[in-house]
Scaffold this motif. Structure first.
Motif, mmCIF file in Angstrom:
data_model
loop_
_atom_site.group_PDB
_atom_site.id
_atom_site.type_symbol
_atom_site.label_atom_id
_atom_site.label_comp_id
_atom_site.label_asym_id
_atom_site.label_seq_id
_atom_site.Cartn_x
_atom_site.Cartn_y
_atom_site.Cartn_z
ATOM 1 N N CYS A 1 0.845 -1.192 0.000
ATOM 2 C CA CYS A 1 0.000 0.000 0.000
ATOM 3 C C CYS A 1 0.887 1.251 0.000
ATOM 4 O O CYS A 1 2.091 1.186 0.262
ATOM 5 C CB CYS A 1 -0.880 -0.042 1.251
ATOM 6 S SG CYS A 1 -2.102 1.275 1.382
ATOM 7 N N ALA A 2 0.289 2.396 -0.272
ATOM 8 C CA ALA A 2 1.014 3.673 -0.326
ATOM 9 C C ALA A 2 1.656 4.035 1.002
ATOM 10 O O ALA A 2 2.595 4.839 1.031
ATOM 11 C CB ALA A 2 0.073 4.787 -0.773
ATOM 12 N N HIS B 1 3.341 -0.280 3.899
ATOM 13 C CA HIS B 1 3.069 -1.545 4.585
ATOM 14 C C HIS B 1 2.392 -2.516 3.627
ATOM 15 O O HIS B 1 1.732 -2.111 2.675
ATOM 16 C CB HIS B 1 2.182 -1.316 5.814
ATOM 17 C CG HIS B 1 2.831 -0.470 6.848
ATOM 18 N ND1 HIS B 1 3.759 -0.958 7.756
ATOM 19 C CD2 HIS B 1 2.718 0.857 7.117
ATOM 20 C CE1 HIS B 1 4.166 0.015 8.537
ATOM 21 N NE2 HIS B 1 3.552 1.136 8.166
ATOM 22 N N THR B 2 2.553 -3.805 3.921
ATOM 23 C CA THR B 2 1.936 -4.853 3.109
ATOM 24 C C THR B 2 0.781 -5.465 3.879
ATOM 25 O O THR B 2 0.885 -5.722 5.081
ATOM 26 C CB THR B 2 2.981 -5.925 2.748
ATOM 27 O OG1 THR B 2 4.015 -5.315 1.974
ATOM 28 C CG2 THR B 2 2.358 -7.050 1.944
ATOM 29 N N TYR B 3 -0.303 -5.698 3.159
ATOM 30 C CA TYR B 3 -1.526 -6.263 3.729
ATOM 31 C C TYR B 3 -2.037 -7.369 2.810
ATOM 32 O O TYR B 3 -1.685 -7.417 1.629
ATOM 33 C CB TYR B 3 -2.630 -5.202 3.824
ATOM 34 C CG TYR B 3 -2.225 -3.946 4.548
ATOM 35 C CD1 TYR B 3 -2.383 -3.840 5.923
ATOM 36 C CD2 TYR B 3 -1.693 -2.858 3.857
ATOM 37 C CE1 TYR B 3 -2.022 -2.674 6.597
ATOM 38 C CE2 TYR B 3 -1.324 -1.697 4.519
ATOM 39 C CZ TYR B 3 -1.489 -1.613 5.889
ATOM 40 O OH TYR B 3 -1.128 -0.468 6.550
ATOM 41 N N GLU B 4 -2.910 -8.217 3.331
ATOM 42 C CA GLU B 4 -3.635 -9.152 2.470
ATOM 43 C C GLU B 4 -4.502 -8.320 1.532
ATOM 44 O O GLU B 4 -5.210 -7.410 1.975
ATOM 45 C CB GLU B 4 -4.497 -10.096 3.305
ATOM 46 C CG GLU B 4 -5.383 -11.006 2.498
ATOM 47 C CD GLU B 4 -4.629 -11.913 1.541
ATOM 48 O OE1 GLU B 4 -5.182 -12.193 0.466
ATOM 49 O OE2 GLU B 4 -3.486 -12.336 1.852
ATOM 50 N N ARG B 5 -4.421 -8.606 0.239
ATOM 51 C CA ARG B 5 -5.100 -7.766 -0.761
ATOM 52 C C ARG B 5 -6.585 -7.581 -0.456
ATOM 53 O O ARG B 5 -7.087 -6.461 -0.484
ATOM 54 C CB ARG B 5 -4.923 -8.349 -2.165
ATOM 55 C CG ARG B 5 -5.575 -7.484 -3.246
ATOM 56 C CD ARG B 5 -5.256 -7.957 -4.635
ATOM 57 N NE ARG B 5 -3.838 -7.896 -4.922
ATOM 58 C CZ ARG B 5 -3.200 -6.793 -5.322
ATOM 59 N NH1 ARG B 5 -3.860 -5.660 -5.464
ATOM 60 N NH2 ARG B 5 -1.899 -6.842 -5.572
ATOM 61 N N ALA B 6 -7.301 -8.642 -0.163
ATOM 62 C CA ALA B 6 -8.739 -8.521 0.090
ATOM 63 C C ALA B 6 -9.017 -7.624 1.297
ATOM 64 O O ALA B 6 -9.966 -6.831 1.288
ATOM 65 C CB ALA B 6 -9.359 -9.898 0.296
ATOM 66 N N SER B 7 -8.187 -7.716 2.314
ATOM 67 C CA SER B 7 -8.382 -6.911 3.521
ATOM 68 C C SER B 7 -8.127 -5.430 3.274
ATOM 69 O O SER B 7 -8.913 -4.576 3.698
ATOM 70 C CB SER B 7 -7.464 -7.400 4.645
ATOM 71 O OG SER B 7 -7.787 -8.723 5.011
ATOM 72 N N ILE B 8 -7.051 -5.110 2.575
ATOM 73 C CA ILE B 8 -6.750 -3.697 2.334
ATOM 74 C C ILE B 8 -7.713 -3.110 1.308
ATOM 75 O O ILE B 8 -8.088 -1.935 1.405
ATOM 76 C CB ILE B 8 -5.264 -3.473 1.933
ATOM 77 C CG1 ILE B 8 -4.914 -1.975 1.935
ATOM 78 C CG2 ILE B 8 -4.948 -4.104 0.604
ATOM 79 C CD1 ILE B 8 -5.011 -1.288 3.265
ATOM 80 N N GLU B 9 -8.164 -3.906 0.340
ATOM 81 C CA GLU B 9 -9.160 -3.402 -0.608
ATOM 82 C C GLU B 9 -10.458 -3.047 0.111
ATOM 83 O O GLU B 9 -11.076 -2.023 -0.172
ATOM 84 C CB GLU B 9 -9.416 -4.421 -1.720
ATOM 85 C CG GLU B 9 -8.294 -4.482 -2.739
ATOM 86 C CD GLU B 9 -8.491 -5.545 -3.797
ATOM 87 O OE1 GLU B 9 -9.339 -6.461 -3.611
ATOM 88 O OE2 GLU B 9 -7.772 -5.479 -4.817
ATOM 89 N N LYS C 1 -4.471 5.188 -3.736
ATOM 90 C CA LYS C 1 -5.005 3.900 -3.297
ATOM 91 C C LYS C 1 -4.517 2.739 -4.166
ATOM 92 O O LYS C 1 -5.043 1.644 -4.074
ATOM 93 C CB LYS C 1 -6.535 3.934 -3.299
ATOM 94 C CG LYS C 1 -7.119 4.837 -2.229
ATOM 95 C CD LYS C 1 -8.635 4.704 -2.220
ATOM 96 C CE LYS C 1 -9.266 5.486 -1.101
ATOM 97 N NZ LYS C 1 -10.731 5.261 -1.032
ATOM 98 N N MET C 2 -3.495 2.992 -4.975
ATOM 99 C CA MET C 2 -2.963 1.943 -5.825
ATOM 100 C C MET C 2 -2.243 0.893 -4.969
ATOM 101 O O MET C 2 -1.504 1.244 -4.044
ATOM 102 C CB MET C 2 -1.986 2.533 -6.842
ATOM 103 C CG MET C 2 -1.448 1.511 -7.817
ATOM 104 S SD MET C 2 -0.426 2.245 -9.116
ATOM 105 C CE MET C 2 0.960 2.828 -8.156
ATOM 106 N N LEU C 3 -2.474 -0.369 -5.281
ATOM 107 C CA LEU C 3 -1.820 -1.470 -4.589
ATOM 108 C C LEU C 3 -0.899 -2.196 -5.555
ATOM 109 O O LEU C 3 -1.242 -2.369 -6.725
ATOM 110 C CB LEU C 3 -2.858 -2.453 -4.046
ATOM 111 C CG LEU C 3 -3.859 -1.897 -3.044
ATOM 112 C CD1 LEU C 3 -4.925 -2.936 -2.734
ATOM 113 C CD2 LEU C 3 -3.159 -1.446 -1.772
#
Length: 109
Positions: free
Chosen positions: A50-51, A54-62, A81-83
């Motif tokens: 994420c901007a 930090h790294t997150y599980e894609r579904a969770s950060i979306e 908001k680009m991942l």
């Protein structure tokens, strides 16, 4: 007529069971905290950068970004908001979970 509705429920139950099994295996292996999403507290299957850096599980950060313009960790406004996929972290997680230190694809054959 065939009723397919129970198949969807079975798939959902199987997915939950699989995720739970994955988390238990990760704990048993003593995976580092960086392998776990700070939103879901589960092992990441599709890590996304994420901007906020930090790294997150894609579904969770979306899901978070659908309702917020801020970092879930710092609450600071995000520039965008680009991942991006975190392929290196995904590979490290896959290697640790395979227990071989090799990529799953290199063990086939």
């Amino acid at each position: 007529e065939i009723d397919d509705s129970s198949d969807d429920d079975d798939d959902a139950g199987q997915r939950l069971s699989t995720d739970s099994d994955l988390d238990r295996r990760a704990e048993d292996l003593g995976l580092p905290p960086s392998f776990f999403c700070s939103i879901s507290n589960s092992v990441m299957r599709d890590p996304a950068l994420c901007a906020d850096g930090h790294t997150y599980e894609r579904a969770s950060i979306e899901a978070w970004l659908a309702a917020h313009d801020t970092s879930p960790l710092t609450n600071v406004q995000l520039d965008h908001k680009m991942l991006l996929p975190n392929r290196a972290l995904k590979q490290a997680i896959d290697d640790m979970l395979s227990g071989t230190g090799r990529t799953p694809s290199s063990t086939a054959g």
